[in-house]
Design a protein around this motif. Structure first.
Motif, PDB file in Angstrom:
ATOM      1  N   VAL A  20       2.491  -0.447  -8.634  1.00  0.00           N
ATOM      2  CA  VAL A  20       1.912   0.451  -7.633  1.00  0.00           C
ATOM      3  C   VAL A  20       2.733   1.735  -7.547  1.00  0.00           C
ATOM      4  N   GLY A  21       4.052   1.629  -7.620  1.00  0.00           N
ATOM      5  CA  GLY A  21       4.911   2.811  -7.603  1.00  0.00           C
ATOM      6  C   GLY A  21       4.666   3.719  -8.794  1.00  0.00           C
ATOM      7  N   CYS A  22       4.504   3.131  -9.972  1.00  0.00           N
ATOM      8  CA  CYS A  22       4.197   3.931 -11.165  1.00  0.00           C
ATOM      9  C   CYS A  22       2.829   4.589 -11.048  1.00  0.00           C
ATOM     10  N   TYR A  74       0.848  -1.185   0.000  1.00  0.00           N
ATOM     11  CA  TYR A  74       0.000   0.000   0.000  1.00  0.00           C
ATOM     12  C   TYR A  74       0.888   1.241   0.000  1.00  0.00           C
ATOM     13  N   ALA A  75       0.465   2.276  -0.730  1.00  0.00           N
ATOM     14  CA  ALA A  75       1.207   3.535  -0.765  1.00  0.00           C
ATOM     15  C   ALA A  75       0.206   4.677  -0.610  1.00  0.00           C
ATOM     16  N   GLN A  76       0.520   5.617   0.280  1.00  0.00           N
ATOM     17  CA  GLN A  76      -0.334   6.775   0.511  1.00  0.00           C
ATOM     18  C   GLN A  76       0.523   8.027   0.522  1.00  0.00           C
ATOM     19  N   VAL A  77       0.014   9.092  -0.058  1.00  0.00           N
ATOM     20  CA  VAL A  77       0.658  10.398   0.017  1.00  0.00           C
ATOM     21  C   VAL A  77      -0.168  11.226   0.987  1.00  0.00           C
ATOM     22  N   ILE A  78       0.468  11.665   2.089  1.00  0.00           N
ATOM     23  CA  ILE A  78      -0.244  12.273   3.212  1.00  0.00           C
ATOM     24  C   ILE A  78       0.296  13.672   3.476  1.00  0.00           C
ATOM     25  N   LEU A 133      -3.841  12.477   0.417  1.00  0.00           N
ATOM     26  CA  LEU A 133      -4.016  13.122  -0.872  1.00  0.00           C
ATOM     27  C   LEU A 133      -4.197  12.105  -1.998  1.00  0.00           C
ATOM     28  N   VAL A 134      -3.384  11.063  -2.005  1.00  0.00           N
ATOM     29  CA  VAL A 134      -3.421  10.028  -3.035  1.00  0.00           C
ATOM     30  C   VAL A 134      -3.171   8.691  -2.357  1.00  0.00           C
ATOM     31  N   SER A 135      -3.860   7.658  -2.831  1.00  0.00           N
ATOM     32  CA  SER A 135      -3.674   6.329  -2.265  1.00  0.00           C
ATOM     33  C   SER A 135      -3.776   5.281  -3.367  1.00  0.00           C
ATOM     34  N   LYS A 136      -2.847   4.344  -3.394  1.00  0.00           N
ATOM     35  CA  LYS A 136      -2.855   3.225  -4.336  1.00  0.00           C
ATOM     36  C   LYS A 136      -2.402   1.974  -3.595  1.00  0.00           C
ATOM     37  N   SER A 137      -2.878   0.825  -4.047  1.00  0.00           N
ATOM     38  CA  SER A 137      -2.451  -0.431  -3.440  1.00  0.00           C
ATOM     39  C   SER A 137      -2.521  -1.549  -4.463  1.00  0.00           C
ATOM     40  N   SER A 138      -2.005  -2.694  -4.085  1.00  0.00           N
ATOM     41  CA  SER A 138      -2.034  -3.854  -4.964  1.00  0.00           C
ATOM     42  C   SER A 138      -3.372  -4.578  -4.882  1.00  0.00           C
ATOM     43  N   LEU A 139      -4.304  -4.089  -4.097  1.00  0.00           N
ATOM     44  CA  LEU A 139      -5.630  -4.698  -4.022  1.00  0.00           C
ATOM     45  C   LEU A 139      -6.387  -4.512  -5.332  1.00  0.00           C
ATOM     46  N   ALA A 140      -6.151  -3.434  -6.026  1.00  0.00           N
ATOM     47  CA  ALA A 140      -6.826  -3.146  -7.297  1.00  0.00           C
ATOM     48  C   ALA A 140      -5.965  -3.638  -8.451  1.00  0.00           C
TER      49      ALA A 140
END
Length: 105
Positions: A62-64, A24-28, A36-43
């Motif tokens: 996920v990083g890209c 999981y990656a979040q920009v806080i 502000l932005v959130s992405k994960s490998s769940l999708a």
């Protein structure tokens, strides 16, 4: 002991959490306590990947994806927060993918 890492409005914090199956990656923005932005490998369908979620290839996707979302919102610089995890493997793959897409940290 962990040093406190804080993100601001001009340079938010990119927090990465790795579990056994997903990443999981979040920009806080810590000044207003807002994600502000959130992405994960769940999708996996959104990322275009159908294999296992617990590998470096998924972390690279996920990083890209997080980097592209940040650039669309006008975020070019972040502070990288890996928690207490070692900068190795899947966390390193995510960070390097975000750097290659144009995020500076």
């Amino acid at each position: 002991m962990k040093k406190k890492i804080k993100g601001t409005g001009s340079k938010p914090r990119l927090y990465v959490f790795r579990s056994n199956k997903h990443i999981y990656a979040q920009v806080i923005d810590d000044t207003v306590n807002k994600v502000l932005v959130s992405k994960s490998s769940l999708a996996k369908k959104e990322l275009g990947y159908t294999q296992s979620s617990a590998n470096c290839a998924t972390s690279t996707l996920v990083g890209c994806a997080i980097a592209k979302s940040c650039l669309q919102r006008g975020i070019t610089q972040v502070v990288f927060d890996r928690g207490l995890k070692v900068y190795h493997g899947r966390i390193k793959a995510l960070a390097e993918a975000a750097r290659t897409e144009g995020i500076v940290f």
